[in-house]
Enzyme design. Structure first.
Site, PDB file in Angstrom:
ATOM      1  N   GLY A 133       0.822  -1.210   0.000  1.00 37.37           N
ATOM      2  CA  GLY A 133       0.000   0.000   0.000  1.00 37.37           C
ATOM      3  C   GLY A 133       0.849   1.250   0.000  1.00 37.37           C
ATOM      4  O   GLY A 133       0.592   2.211  -0.731  1.00 37.37           O
ATOM      5  N   ASP A 172       9.098   6.347   6.821  1.00 40.76           N
ATOM      6  CA  ASP A 172       8.703   5.801   8.114  1.00 40.76           C
ATOM      7  C   ASP A 172       7.572   6.671   8.613  1.00 40.76           C
ATOM      8  O   ASP A 172       7.712   7.902   8.691  1.00 40.76           O
ATOM      9  CB  ASP A 172       9.851   5.775   9.120  1.00 40.76           C
ATOM     10  CG  ASP A 172       9.539   4.813  10.254  1.00 40.76           C
ATOM     11  OD1 ASP A 172       9.383   3.612   9.982  1.00 40.76           O
ATOM     12  OD2 ASP A 172       9.442   5.249  11.411  1.00 40.76           O
ATOM     13  N   SER A 173       6.460   6.043   8.884  1.00 42.94           N
ATOM     14  CA  SER A 173       5.279   6.816   9.234  1.00 42.94           C
ATOM     15  C   SER A 173       4.451   6.059  10.252  1.00 42.94           C
ATOM     16  O   SER A 173       4.637   4.855  10.455  1.00 42.94           O
ATOM     17  CB  SER A 173       4.441   7.099   7.972  1.00 42.94           C
ATOM     18  OG  SER A 173       4.136   5.891   7.291  1.00 42.94           O
TER      19      SER A 173
END
Length: 209
Positions: free
Chosen positions: A27, A84-85
């Site tokens: 995704g 990076d979340s």
């Protein structure tokens, strides 16, 4: 950007050609590929190159994005972009934060992760509040070790039960400020225009193209 001596350094420009998307999250790769489309970039995922997933040992979004991008660039010999979340919930002191993916367990079950977040907030009592935000750190690295970082954020509130089947991760329980639908209900183009990833990506584009 500054070097170790505190001197200003120019942002390095990204040239058209192949760029590794240092993620095995389909995704996330799909969203980044859509954002890169207009810029002459040929995105290729880390999974397609059979690159390993590094252990995310950083204590911040920036640190984890940097280590993922730098490993992918080193192993592939190509520029690499890592994201990076995560979801930060005020009532939970910023959790799940950098551990957002880990809350989904080894099977990456975000239905479970969303339920855990909901239950943790409910356990705080009726006055806990539902304010939350997504954070994204994008790291763009080159094989020579040079790296640039761009950060983005979008604020909103948690909703329950989960709504919508678009997007991925925690999208179905996050409703951005100014909207009456969740990211999980939102058309992908509309989400791309205002998400935390879009915010970080706009800063990357302004600097690197």
């Amino acid at each position: 950007m500054t070097d170790n001596a505190g001197n200003e350094q120019a942002i390095r420009k990204l040239k058209p050609g192949k760029l590794v998307i240092a993620s095995h999250n389909t995704g996330k790769v799909r969203e980044i590929q859509a954002l890169l489309g207009p810029y002459g970039i040929e995105p290729v995922s880390a999974a397609a190159l059979d690159l390993p997933e590094p252990e995310e040992t950083g204590t911040t979004f920036v640190a984890n994005a940097e280590l993922k991008a730098m490993q992918a660039a080193d192993l592939s010999g190509l520029p690499a972009l890592a994201d990076d979340s995560g979801l930060c919930v005020e009532a939970l002191g910023g959790d799940p934060g950098i551990f957002s993916a880990r809350w989904a367990g080894p099977d990456k079950d975000f239905g479970l992760a969303m339920r855990l977040v909901h239950e943790a907030v409910e356990a705080k009592g009726p006055d806990a509040g539902h304010d939350a935000h997504f954070v994204c750190a994008l790291a763009l690295a080159w094989p020579d070790g040079h790296v640039e970082v761009f950060e983005g954020r979008v604020d909103g509130a948690l909703v329950w039960p989960p709504r919508g089947d678009k997007g991925f991760g925690y999208d179905p329980i996050f409703q951005p400020i100014g909207h009456d639908i969740s990211f999980g209900e939102m058309d992908p183009d509309a989400k791309h225009a205002m998400s935390h990833r879009a915010d970080a990506f706009a800063k990357l584009v302004a600097a690197a193209f």
